[in-house]
Design an enzyme around this catalytic site. Structure first.
Site, short mmCIF file in Angstrom:
data_model
loop_
_atom_site.label_atom_id
_atom_site.label_comp_id
_atom_site.label_asym_id
_atom_site.label_seq_id
_atom_site.Cartn_x
_atom_site.Cartn_y
_atom_site.Cartn_z
N LYS B 116 0.84 -1.12 -0.22
CA LYS B 116 0.09 0.12 -0.13
C LYS B 116 0.79 1.24 -0.13
CE LYS B 116 -3.56 -2.43 0.24
NZ LYS B 116 -3.31 -3.68 -0.99
N GLU B 199 -3.82 7.29 7.63
CA GLU B 199 -4.65 8.12 6.86
C GLU B 199 -5.56 8.72 7.35
OE1 GLU B 199 -4.85 5.66 2.77
OE2 GLU B 199 -6.71 5.85 3.58
N HIS B 234 -15.50 -3.53 8.10
CA HIS B 234 -14.89 -3.31 6.85
C HIS B 234 -15.08 -4.43 5.75
CE1 HIS B 234 -13.06 0.30 8.44
NE2 HIS B 234 -12.52 -0.37 9.63
N ARG B 291 -7.46 -8.63 -8.48
CA ARG B 291 -8.01 -9.94 -8.65
C ARG B 291 -9.56 -9.61 -9.02
NH1 ARG B 291 -10.99 -9.27 -3.88
NH2 ARG B 291 -9.90 -8.17 -2.33
#
Lengths: 168, 498
Positions: B116, B199, B234, B291
């Protein structure tokens, strides 16, 4: 024959008079309940048609209607009255046991014996199905027993933590 | 073109891929663990090979065994599905090294997007908008300093993360260190890597992702968005296409950004670029899933493009048959993920044997499932049992169709999230499309209409069933082996005398 059916904490008095008729809240309805296959039933209630799935679990009925679930406890009205007379002396007072709701791995234990806990306070973290699940105290009190350590695998129903009423 | 494909997965996605292969005239090879001998993917496939014991680490994650089976069975390609080895660059490399085709992106693209921190740097270079945050793995003291700059609330994310694992929301500075520890622990366990980054949390944001398809000739197109804001822990719960807030302008802008992101890493195959969209409809790159996605069917229903077949054709070296201008969005699709969990008991996982399955049918209904009567739901794998997808001419029709389909759907033997979905699609805010990524966890409540109509029907059914087995019921009322039984007997006898 009179019954008390409890759904979501609400009691309904239902009288099953003879095959085909029930009375609920003083309204008598013609019922036709047919077992279709396994847990699948078809109910006609005054000609209103319901597709219902019903299962008996731990003495209660789990009823699915329109994709929603209702848990119903049914008691003979007369027996319920008797039980009310008998009181609740046989119920376990004061303590609460937290058992493993599913097999899993204890990731972290958040309390130690002697700790005071609030209701809903996290007691330990159990990992199952790749998710961490926090198990919380069902009541405020004092931790009396912690039967597991991190890294331990537990089976469904294993006693993990015991919380009792704080003294004095 | 490929001839024979090994599907390195299980469950509904293995079945989905096998179906696509067969429709393309390709032979299929399934693999299974010791507990999956009876699984649907084994029965649908042309061939099936045992690869190890139940734990995924000893079976579905054993890349060496998968490649060995592929070679032994004469397969020329491996489709990884989602999860398991789908986003492991080393596996994709090993597949290629064995002379086989990996049905997915090149290892370099998986690696570029899988890290990431690296992917942020690439996206900045490609001009893709990003949420403000730190740009590298942090020590705790660095995180504390960076957090003060970014501001609270913020998110801690695992560098190697996905599916919400290792992700934590932090509201106050004093929670930061404890959350860092939890995030690192989860990440270490899930990915063998405890590197994290921070973040800014974009409040009131929607999670909207763009599907892309890229061929080996360098053509990259997007197939529009999927709205995935209804999430719990999530994990996506319900997805739809189009997003209720989408406009042609926003779709074009997000689509162009997604295509730029894919091109920046030399992407090939089907992939998904995830964005956060704030209340002002500004969008920020989150990550790219290299994917096939669980929720890919909603895109297929609305665009008419079969994503799995396209992946297989692309892997066979064929150019895309559709150009960007050919892609249109017709009607509306909704997907509900049906999990083995109890929505009435804190979503605890539910395991056991499935005793009966009644699936909805009729117009506009699609089910991607791997369950059947007698199937065992174990703790070894993902709790998702099936996906129910509906398509309608517009959003209202799709929502009404989903209600109808959920009402028909019944799975017995394990608890499922069907009631959660039925409540969701009966909730004003969901019907209005007025929700963000926090709505489900923070505002949504499983509430029923106050009229109590269905409660009364449930009470009547249970009572009739109890009445039919009356002797049984009375005997069970008192705790067995206690004195209460005798007392009750005595009182009952007393009553009879009255």
């Amino acid at each position: 024959m009179k019954y008390i059916a409890t759904v979501d904490g609400t009691d309904h008095e239902i009288e099953v008079d003879r095959v085909g008729e029930v009375t609920l809240d003083e309204v008598t309805m013609v019922t036709d309940l047919r077992a279709i296959d396994g847990s699948s039933y078809s109910l006609l209630l005054d000609n209103r048609s319901y597709q219902v799935f019903a299962e008996r679990q731990a003495g209660r009925y789990v009823i699915m209607i329109d994709g929603d679930q209702f848990v119903v406890e049914v008691e003979d009205a007369r027996l319920k009255q008797l039980r009310a007379m008998g009181g609740t002396a046989h119920e376990e007072m004061g303590g609460a046991s937290v058992v493993a709701p599913m097999p899993g791995l204890v990731v972290k234990v958040l309390v130690s014996p002697g700790d005071e806990v609030e209701a809903n306070q996290g007691l330990l973290i159990l990992e199952a199905m790749k998710m961490e699940n926090e198990l919380r105290s069902p009541r405020a009190g004092v931790v009396r027993q912690v039967n597991v350590v991190p890294g331990q695998t537990v089976a469904q129903g294993d006693l993990l933590v015991r919380v009792e009423e704080a003294e004095g | 073109m490929l001839k024979k494909v090994l599907i390195a997965n299980r469950g509904e996605i293995a079945v989905r891929i096998i179906r696509a292969c067969h429709e393309l005239g390709l032979e299929t090879v399934a693999v299974y663990s010791e507990v999956d001998r009876n699984a649907l993917h084994v029965r649908h496939a042309g061939e099936a090979y045992l690869i190890g014991p139940a734990p995924a680490a000893e079976s579905y994650l054993r890349g060496d065994r998968l490649i060995e089976v592929a070679l032994r069975s004469g397969a020329d390609a491996i489709h990884p599905g989602y999860g398991f080895l789908a986003e492991r660059a080393e596996f994709a490399e090993a597949v290629a090294a064995a002379g086989l085709t990996f049905v997915g992106p090149p290892p370099s693209a998986i690696r570029a997007m899988g890290d990431k921190v690296q992917s942020r740097i690439r996206m900045i270079a490609a001009g893709v908008p990003l949420v403000p945050g730190t740009a590298k793995g942090l020590r705790d003291d660095e995180a504390v300093a960076a957090a003060a700059e970014i501001g609270f609330p913020l998110l801690i994310k695992a560098s190697a993360g996905g599916g919400g694992k290792g992700m934590r929301r932090v509201d106050r500075p004093q929670e930061l260190l404890a959350s860092l520890e939890a995030a690192r622990r989860e990440s270490q366990k899930a990915f063998g890597d405890d590197t994290v980054y921070l973040e800014r949390l974009v409040e009131g944001a929607r999670h909207i992702e763009i599907q892309v398809l890229a061929d080996t000739q360098g053509n990259v197109i997007h197939l529009g968005e999927r709205e995935c804001s209804l999430q719990r822990r999530h994990q996506k719960v319900l997805e739809e296409c189009p997003s209720p807030v989408m406009t042609p302008q926003l779709r074009a802008a997000m689509g162009a950004a997604a295509v730029a992101a894919a091109k920046a890493v030399g992407y090939v195959s089907a992939g998904t670029v995830e964005f956060l969209v704030d209340k002002q409809f500004r969008f920020y790159f989150l990550e790219m899933n290299t994917r096939l996605q669980v929720e890919h069917p909603v895109t297929e229903m609305v665009t008419g493009v079969d994503l799995v077949k396209n992946m297989l054709r692309i892997a066979g070296g064929r150019p895309l048959r559709v150009r960007q201008e050919d892609i249109t969005w017709t009607g509306h699709a909704v997907e509900c993920r049906i999990n083995a969990e109890d929505p009435f008991n804190n979503y605890l996982p539910s395991t056991g044997r499935i005793t009966s399955v009644v699936e909805p049918t009729g117009p506009g209904v699609r089910i991607d499932s791997a369950i059947f009567e007698g199937a065992e739901v174990s703790l070894y794998y993902d709790p998702m049992l099936a996906k129910l997808i509906v398509h309608g001419k517009d959003r209202p029709e799709a929502m009404m169709r989903m209600r109808r389909a959920l009402a028909e759907y019944h799975i017995a033997g394990v608890k499922t999230s069907i009631p959660l979905h039925q409540h969701l699609v009966n909730t004003t805010q969901v019907l209005a499309g007025n929700y963000d990524t926090h709505y489900l966890e923070e505002q949504f409540r499983m509430e029923r209409p106050a009229d109590g109509a269905r409660e009364r029907v449930a009470a009547i059914v249970a009572t009739l069933l109890a009445h039919r087995s009356r002797g049984d019921v009375i005997n069970r009322l008192a705790p067995v082996g206690s004195q209460v039984e005798w007392k009750l007997y005595g009182r009952r006898a007393g009553l009879r005398r009255l």
